[in-house]
Write a protein that holds these residues in place. Structure first.
Motif, PDB file in Angstrom:
ATOM      1  N   GLN A 116       0.830  -1.208   0.000  1.00 20.52           N
ATOM      2  CA  GLN A 116       0.000   0.000   0.000  1.00 20.52           C
ATOM      3  C   GLN A 116       0.864   1.258   0.000  1.00 20.52           C
ATOM      4  O   GLN A 116       0.548   2.245  -0.677  1.00 20.52           O
ATOM      5  CB  GLN A 116      -0.913   0.009   1.228  1.00 20.52           C
ATOM      6  CG  GLN A 116      -1.935  -1.118   1.252  1.00 20.52           C
ATOM      7  CD  GLN A 116      -2.817  -1.020   2.487  1.00 20.52           C
ATOM      8  OE1 GLN A 116      -3.420   0.019   2.759  1.00 20.52           O
ATOM      9  NE2 GLN A 116      -2.880  -2.085   3.266  1.00 20.52           N
ATOM     10  N   MET A 117       1.958   1.223   0.755  1.00 16.03           N
ATOM     11  CA  MET A 117       2.834   2.395   0.829  1.00 16.03           C
ATOM     12  C   MET A 117       3.751   2.498  -0.374  1.00 16.03           C
ATOM     13  O   MET A 117       4.162   3.594  -0.768  1.00 16.03           O
ATOM     14  CB  MET A 117       3.650   2.346   2.123  1.00 16.03           C
ATOM     15  CG  MET A 117       2.816   2.564   3.370  1.00 16.03           C
ATOM     16  SD  MET A 117       3.778   2.431   4.909  1.00 16.03           S
ATOM     17  CE  MET A 117       3.484   0.724   5.353  1.00 16.03           C
ATOM     18  N   ALA A 118       4.095   1.338  -0.965  1.00 14.94           N
ATOM     19  CA  ALA A 118       5.080   1.331  -2.048  1.00 14.94           C
ATOM     20  C   ALA A 118       4.452   1.465  -3.434  1.00 14.94           C
ATOM     21  O   ALA A 118       5.059   2.057  -4.333  1.00 14.94           O
ATOM     22  CB  ALA A 118       5.897   0.037  -1.995  1.00 14.94           C
ATOM     23  N   GLU A 119       3.231   0.943  -3.629  1.00 17.72           N
ATOM     24  CA  GLU A 119       2.705   0.840  -4.992  1.00 17.72           C
ATOM     25  C   GLU A 119       1.295   1.393  -5.191  1.00 17.72           C
ATOM     26  O   GLU A 119       0.914   1.690  -6.325  1.00 17.72           O
ATOM     27  CB  GLU A 119       2.715  -0.631  -5.432  1.00 17.72           C
ATOM     28  CG  GLU A 119       4.108  -1.230  -5.519  1.00 17.72           C
ATOM     29  CD  GLU A 119       4.084  -2.651  -6.052  1.00 17.72           C
ATOM     30  OE1 GLU A 119       3.031  -3.073  -6.568  1.00 17.72           O
ATOM     31  OE2 GLU A 119       5.110  -3.331  -5.949  1.00 17.72           O
ATOM     32  N   THR A 120       0.500   1.513  -4.158  1.00 15.93           N
ATOM     33  CA  THR A 120      -0.891   1.924  -4.374  1.00 15.93           C
ATOM     34  C   THR A 120      -1.193   3.249  -3.667  1.00 15.93           C
ATOM     35  O   THR A 120      -1.158   4.313  -4.278  1.00 15.93           O
ATOM     36  CB  THR A 120      -1.853   0.817  -3.888  1.00 15.93           C
ATOM     37  OG1 THR A 120      -1.587   0.519  -2.498  1.00 15.93           O
ATOM     38  CG2 THR A 120      -1.664  -0.458  -4.702  1.00 15.93           C
ATOM     39  N   ARG A 128       9.567   4.996  11.545  1.00 18.00           N
ATOM     40  CA  ARG A 128       9.505   6.125  10.622  1.00 18.00           C
ATOM     41  C   ARG A 128       8.097   6.313  10.069  1.00 18.00           C
ATOM     42  O   ARG A 128       7.651   7.448   9.844  1.00 18.00           O
ATOM     43  CB  ARG A 128      10.519   5.929   9.494  1.00 18.00           C
ATOM     44  CG  ARG A 128      11.961   6.146   9.930  1.00 18.00           C
ATOM     45  CD  ARG A 128      12.887   6.229   8.739  1.00 18.00           C
ATOM     46  NE  ARG A 128      13.103   4.936   8.125  1.00 18.00           N
ATOM     47  CZ  ARG A 128      14.071   4.089   8.463  1.00 18.00           C
ATOM     48  NH1 ARG A 128      14.884   4.392   9.454  1.00 18.00           N
ATOM     49  NH2 ARG A 128      14.215   2.948   7.830  1.00 18.00           N
ATOM     50  N   ALA A 129       7.395   5.205   9.834  1.00 26.17           N
ATOM     51  CA  ALA A 129       6.014   5.313   9.340  1.00 26.17           C
ATOM     52  C   ALA A 129       5.134   6.036  10.355  1.00 26.17           C
ATOM     53  O   ALA A 129       4.297   6.878   9.984  1.00 26.17           O
ATOM     54  CB  ALA A 129       5.460   3.925   9.040  1.00 26.17           C
ATOM     55  N   GLY A 167       3.147   9.542   9.974  1.00 26.54           N
ATOM     56  CA  GLY A 167       1.752   9.680  10.358  1.00 26.54           C
ATOM     57  C   GLY A 167       1.526  10.878  11.262  1.00 26.54           C
ATOM     58  O   GLY A 167       0.534  11.615  11.115  1.00 26.54           O
ATOM     59  N   ASP A 168       2.445  11.099  12.202  1.00 28.72           N
ATOM     60  CA  ASP A 168       2.345  12.273  13.081  1.00 28.72           C
ATOM     61  C   ASP A 168       2.436  13.564  12.262  1.00 28.72           C
ATOM     62  O   ASP A 168       1.696  14.529  12.516  1.00 28.72           O
ATOM     63  CB  ASP A 168       3.460  12.253  14.125  1.00 28.72           C
ATOM     64  CG  ASP A 168       3.313  11.105  15.117  1.00 28.72           C
ATOM     65  OD1 ASP A 168       2.200  10.567  15.232  1.00 28.72           O
ATOM     66  OD2 ASP A 168       4.326  10.758  15.757  1.00 28.72           O
ATOM     67  N   ARG A 186       9.932   9.231   0.686  1.00 26.42           N
ATOM     68  CA  ARG A 186      11.033   8.381   1.157  1.00 26.42           C
ATOM     69  C   ARG A 186      10.499   7.099   1.772  1.00 26.42           C
ATOM     70  O   ARG A 186      11.085   6.016   1.595  1.00 26.42           O
ATOM     71  CB  ARG A 186      11.884   9.140   2.191  1.00 26.42           C
ATOM     72  CG  ARG A 186      12.713  10.249   1.602  1.00 26.42           C
ATOM     73  CD  ARG A 186      13.977  10.502   2.429  1.00 26.42           C
ATOM     74  NE  ARG A 186      13.701  10.650   3.838  1.00 26.42           N
ATOM     75  CZ  ARG A 186      13.599  11.820   4.459  1.00 26.42           C
ATOM     76  NH1 ARG A 186      13.697  12.950   3.772  1.00 26.42           N
ATOM     77  NH2 ARG A 186      13.370  11.879   5.755  1.00 26.42           N
ATOM     78  N   LEU A 187       9.384   7.217   2.484  1.00 20.04           N
ATOM     79  CA  LEU A 187       8.792   6.029   3.108  1.00 20.04           C
ATOM     80  C   LEU A 187       8.367   5.024   2.044  1.00 20.04           C
ATOM     81  O   LEU A 187       8.556   3.810   2.207  1.00 20.04           O
ATOM     82  CB  LEU A 187       7.590   6.433   3.958  1.00 20.04           C
ATOM     83  CG  LEU A 187       7.050   5.360   4.911  1.00 20.04           C
ATOM     84  CD1 LEU A 187       8.034   5.124   6.056  1.00 20.04           C
ATOM     85  CD2 LEU A 187       5.693   5.778   5.477  1.00 20.04           C
TER      86      LEU A 187
END
Length: 227
Positions: free
Chosen positions: A80-84, A154-155, A159-160, A211-212
């Motif tokens: 979800q974070m890398a591709e969508t 880091r995620a 989010g913060d 970056r994430l």
């Protein structure tokens, strides 16, 4: 000496043949019995060892299956974070910031970017949180577990940052968009401090979130190699 005075009595040193024969007989009787007992003990030992080996093999297979399930679940979350979801957010933020930069470069006084996250404001961390809480994260290889832990820290930080952006935008930007540019630009033509801070927060969030997403791609590759 003998009674007739012929000389001393001779002592018979011949071994007691019947006693020796008796000992030999006992050995002959117990030999096969001892061999039989030893064979039975050996068979029992082999059976117990085989049972333990089968049980250990079954446990290893079950543990491996659980590990693969954790890897697959983490991979879906990272996807979800890398591709969508992640790349979709990047495109929206980049489009709005580029439009803002071009307009201000032409000397215009546009409305500030009004980017809103369509779904949750935080990166997805449910699978990681559940794995840590249940202890199944211990099935993950130590080095990979360390990398995952750093990533999810880091995620949470991203989010913060997203929540701070949204909270400030709800107060300083979104409610005033209908008022037009004058709500964000001073009479001397300078962007208001609150609006400038809003734009910078959006830039920071885009950079950190981008970056994430790249780190999520690298972790997915590590998960595939470990799978």
């Amino acid at each position: 000496m003998s009674e007739d005075g012929a000389g001393p009595d001779l002592v018979d040193l011949t071994p007691d043949q019947p006693a020796a024969s008796s000992d030999q007989g006992r050995r002959n009787r117990f030999g096969p019995l001892l061999s039989k007992i030893a064979l039975e003990l050996f068979i029992v030992f082999i059976g117990v060892s085989a049972a333990f080996a089968v049980e250990n093999y079954r446990d290893a297979r079950n543990e491996d299956a659980r590990r693969q399930a954790v890897y697959r679940a983490l991979d879906r979350e990272l996807k979800q974070m890398a591709e969508t979801h992640g790349p979709a957010l990047q495109r929206q933020m980049t489009e709005q910031l580029e439009a803002w930069d071009k307009a201000t470069a032409r000397g215009e006084k546009p409305l500030p970017p009004a980017f809103k996250m369509p779904d949750a404001e935080r990166p997805p961390t449910g699978v990681w949180d559940a794995a840590v809480a249940s202890g199944t994260i211990e099935l993950v290889e130590p080095e990979l577990k360390f990398e995952l832990a750093r990533f999810y820290i880091r995620a949470n930080s991203v989010g913060d940052l997203a929540q701070r952006y949204s909270a400030a935008a709800q107060q300083d930007v979104w409610p005033h968009l209908g008022e037009g540019p004058s709500a964000f630009w001073e009479q001397d033509g300078q962007l208001s401090d609150a609006s400038a801070a809003h734009v910078q927060r959006l830039r920071d969030f885009r950079e950190r979130q981008g970056r994430l997403g790249e780190e999520a791609k690298l972790l997915r590759a590590q998960l595939k190699r470990a799978d």
